[in-house]
Scaffold this active site. Sequence first.
Site, mmCIF file in Angstrom:
data_model
loop_
_atom_site.group_PDB
_atom_site.id
_atom_site.type_symbol
_atom_site.label_atom_id
_atom_site.label_comp_id
_atom_site.label_asym_id
_atom_site.label_seq_id
_atom_site.Cartn_x
_atom_site.Cartn_y
_atom_site.Cartn_z
ATOM 1 N N ASP A 13 0.778 -1.249 -0.086
ATOM 2 C CA ASP A 13 -0.033 -0.007 -0.226
ATOM 3 C C ASP A 13 0.896 1.317 -0.044
ATOM 4 O O ASP A 13 0.348 2.334 0.682
ATOM 5 C CB ASP A 13 -0.980 -0.004 1.282
ATOM 6 C CG ASP A 13 -1.718 -1.161 1.331
ATOM 7 O OD1 ASP A 13 -2.315 -1.814 0.052
ATOM 8 O OD2 ASP A 13 -2.160 -1.757 2.333
ATOM 9 N N LYS A 16 2.431 2.247 -5.107
ATOM 10 C CA LYS A 16 3.284 1.744 -6.497
ATOM 11 C C LYS A 16 2.420 1.893 -7.574
ATOM 12 O O LYS A 16 3.044 2.337 -8.771
ATOM 13 C CB LYS A 16 3.469 0.345 -5.988
ATOM 14 C CG LYS A 16 4.104 -0.124 -4.960
ATOM 15 C CD LYS A 16 4.263 -1.834 -4.889
ATOM 16 C CE LYS A 16 2.863 -2.517 -4.411
ATOM 17 N NZ LYS A 16 2.647 -2.042 -2.984
ATOM 18 N N GLY A 40 -3.964 -4.287 -4.171
ATOM 19 C CA GLY A 40 -5.045 -3.112 -4.574
ATOM 20 C C GLY A 40 -4.314 -1.824 -4.931
ATOM 21 O O GLY A 40 -3.932 -0.955 -4.204
ATOM 22 N N HIS A 41 -4.164 -1.737 -6.225
ATOM 23 C CA HIS A 41 -3.269 -0.535 -6.748
ATOM 24 C C HIS A 41 -4.186 0.428 -7.213
ATOM 25 O O HIS A 41 -5.055 0.208 -8.143
ATOM 26 C CB HIS A 41 -2.265 -1.011 -7.855
ATOM 27 C CG HIS A 41 -1.246 -1.945 -7.151
ATOM 28 N ND1 HIS A 41 -0.343 -2.426 -7.923
ATOM 29 C CD2 HIS A 41 -1.103 -2.411 -6.153
ATOM 30 C CE1 HIS A 41 0.525 -3.235 -7.125
ATOM 31 N NE2 HIS A 41 0.072 -3.340 -6.097
ATOM 32 N N GLN A 226 2.210 -6.069 -3.234
ATOM 33 C CA GLN A 226 2.934 -5.993 -1.843
ATOM 34 C C GLN A 226 3.850 -5.362 -1.417
ATOM 35 O O GLN A 226 4.117 -4.357 -2.312
ATOM 36 C CB GLN A 226 2.793 -7.613 -1.501
ATOM 37 C CG GLN A 226 1.586 -8.333 -1.366
ATOM 38 C CD GLN A 226 1.189 -8.674 -2.789
ATOM 39 O OE1 GLN A 226 1.886 -9.577 -3.469
ATOM 40 N NE2 GLN A 226 -0.145 -8.557 -3.056
#
Length: 427
Positions: A13, A16, A40-41, A226
């Site tokens: 988080d 990225k 979750g990008h 991650q």
Amino acid sequence: MAVVAVIGAQWGDEGKGRIIDEMAAQTDVVVRFQGGGNAGHHVWVGDTQFTFHQVPSGILSPNTHCVIGNGVVIDPPALLEELRDLAKHGLDMTRVHISDRAHVIMPYHTLLDQLEERDRDSSGAEMIGTTAKGIGPAYVDKYSRIGIRMADLLDVDQFRTKLAYVLRFKNRLLTQIYGHSPLSLEEIHHEYYAYARELKPYITDTRAYLQAALDDKQAILLEGAQGSLLDVDFGTYPYVTASSTVAGNASAGAGLPPNSIDDVIGVYKTYITRVGTGPMPTELHDDTGEHLAIRGYEIGRTTGRRRRCGWFDGVLGRYAAKLNGLQSAVMMKLDVLDRIPTLKVCTAYKLNGEVITTPPANLHLLAACEPVYEELPGWGSDTSGITHAAELPTNARAYLERLEAIIETPIAAVSVGPKRGQTITLR
Ligand code: IMO
Ligand code: MG
């Protein structure tokens, strides 16, 4: 043109996706090389918020191709939904290429992820707090050599034979160990055969595709998911994800030779967060922690869980920098610190009266580590509108310079807000 890896340098988080999005316009191919739908990008375009779980964050740049590499574990129905949603925005999905060597997350993986967590809980062990996407169980099968790969899915007879074999074991596990009802071979076969047909146009030998891009001197971005502290070897094991998240795996997970990677960029927040269980030496349980969570909007995009927040941990920051061989760092969310009068940065840990500067492998020892803090004055003004490094308050610049010295890595850019354009280049 270069091959650049963008790696999470904390517990995920970090931002990225946002950095990948900003770099994607100058990039020919963006590649995911590990993880799966646990990522979750998050990218803002104007007032629209996109969240990418399996599709690389470069998809918003109209000419950029996106590869889901061999190292990723793929959830077909979720991926198809993500592709359909993106197509609704008028994006050309023929730019997505899925590795035929990538493993498939099957219904029993997602189910077992949940049952294993429940079992940890009821047997008194601490839950890992996984994203419940089946990531761990899918990687377990990959290394047990009973995984089903994209290439198998396309081969109707092979797929049925493999599935029948694996399902015998899984159903024994489900019924005899977990007291769950068995899964139906017919139903899964039927459902996944349909997914295979829909995904077929995207599935290809992505290693060969990337080698051709490399030969053609195209610009390639390797998008880590991650973070380094969730890495299965170097993270806070067992409270980690099931894949290797560090730069060392970017080559194997994409099928690109290690010496093709020219540059490794690490993404950090100016503080630190974590979702799920496990030690976090600089975690704050006070008003400042609350302030970071609210100002930083620290809610997980994959699970909706609130993230734990703490001061920047320089011990873990330097560890991640060395582990990944970072050539530069990007510091996200400087603006979240705007209103904090005095900032703290952890420079070392105290453990049993000794000062240490690298995290111990033994988690009980890590949990017993007391951060040694250095205090720095805040800047008390809004940085979110700043577009040039020269406009940054003196104390903000001093804070960043201190972080740079602690992680022994130059900071190339800093973000001051969630939107495109709210990133200031420093070098
Ligand atoms: P991005 O790419 C933050 C965490 C989970 C849990 C542990 C194991 O958005 O930075 P898993 O489902 O992977 O077996 O869960 O890892 N985790 C993440 N935390 N960001 C992520 O991805 C994460 N992916 C997994 O919360 O603690
Ligand atoms: Mg996340």
